[in-house]
Design a protein around this motif. Sequence first.
Motif, short mmCIF file in Angstrom:
data_model
loop_
_atom_site.label_atom_id
_atom_site.label_comp_id
_atom_site.label_asym_id
_atom_site.label_seq_id
_atom_site.Cartn_x
_atom_site.Cartn_y
_atom_site.Cartn_z
N UNK A 64 1.00 -1.20 0.26
CA UNK A 64 0.10 0.12 0.01
C UNK A 64 0.87 1.02 -0.26
N UNK A 65 0.19 2.36 -0.70
CA UNK A 65 1.11 3.85 -0.66
C UNK A 65 1.29 3.79 -1.95
N UNK A 66 2.45 4.88 -1.93
CA UNK A 66 3.09 5.67 -3.69
C UNK A 66 4.43 4.96 -3.87
N UNK A 67 4.81 4.88 -4.67
CA UNK A 67 5.20 4.08 -5.70
C UNK A 67 6.13 4.65 -6.67
N UNK A 68 7.20 4.63 -7.27
CA UNK A 68 8.02 5.18 -8.47
C UNK A 68 7.27 4.74 -9.70
N UNK A 69 7.36 4.70 -10.53
CA UNK A 69 7.25 4.56 -11.53
C UNK A 69 7.83 4.95 -12.50
N UNK A 70 8.39 4.07 -13.27
CA UNK A 70 9.27 4.82 -14.49
C UNK A 70 9.67 4.16 -15.87
N UNK A 71 9.98 4.90 -16.93
CA UNK A 71 10.35 4.26 -18.01
C UNK A 71 11.79 3.92 -18.41
N UNK A 72 12.65 2.90 -18.34
CA UNK A 72 13.54 2.63 -18.10
C UNK A 72 14.39 2.66 -19.37
N UNK A 73 15.50 2.45 -19.99
CA UNK A 73 16.11 2.74 -21.23
C UNK A 73 16.77 1.33 -21.27
N UNK A 74 16.93 0.52 -20.74
CA UNK A 74 17.10 -0.83 -20.82
C UNK A 74 16.17 -2.12 -21.77
N UNK A 75 16.47 -3.09 -21.74
CA UNK A 75 15.45 -3.61 -22.21
C UNK A 75 15.15 -5.50 -22.21
N UNK A 76 15.61 -5.38 -20.84
CA UNK A 76 15.47 -5.92 -19.77
C UNK A 76 15.28 -6.42 -18.32
N UNK A 77 14.81 -6.89 -18.36
CA UNK A 77 14.34 -6.84 -16.53
C UNK A 77 14.69 -8.05 -15.88
N UNK A 78 15.89 -8.12 -15.87
CA UNK A 78 16.49 -8.71 -15.64
C UNK A 78 17.50 -8.54 -14.48
N UNK A 79 17.74 -9.04 -13.30
CA UNK A 79 18.93 -8.80 -12.04
C UNK A 79 20.43 -8.82 -12.79
N UNK A 80 20.57 -7.64 -12.37
CA UNK A 80 23.05 -7.84 -12.87
C UNK A 80 23.46 -7.40 -11.58
#
Length: 175
Positions: A64-80
């Motif tokens: 619950x609450x506020x969450x930052x939301x962004x468009x990122x430059x990368x093409x993957x959601x994987x961990x690194x």
Amino acid sequence: MRLLASLLALCIALLMPGKGQASSLEIDIHSISKDGIGESIGTVLARDSQNGLVITPSLTSLSEGEHGFHLHAGTSCQAAFNDENVSIAGLAAKGHWDPDNTKTHRGPFSEGHRGDLSRLIVNADGSTTTEVLAPRLNTADLRGRALIVHAGGDTYSDVPPLGGGGARIACGIAS
């Protein structure tokens, strides 16, 4: 032959979004962790409008609450791995999308980088369906890039760094 070429041109024109037609994308959003990509937590519908990109989340399983939301430059959601060899959730998504090279975090209605989106407001049951507007984006900007939901809210400033959204907790790639 001329008739065939005319018919082909008409078909292409009808299939391609033009100035009078709105384009839309549905993006599947998954939980993410240092171990990689998890289960789907819902979708985000993005559609072009006269006022910019309208984003309609249909997400669950968030705090619950506020969450930052962004468009990122990368093409993957994987961990690194970061520079200290620590696995970070969604780090392969790279930084916030900044095609104008502003290097500043000012929010979706200002002149900073264009990856800033309006905060997501999550209900007590962990869901969010409230539309947000990104006036400087369109669906073409999303294609092939990562949408990231952060653990915390967003100050839309450079202090704390990147608006203070904190850890990356969910991600989806627009195709």
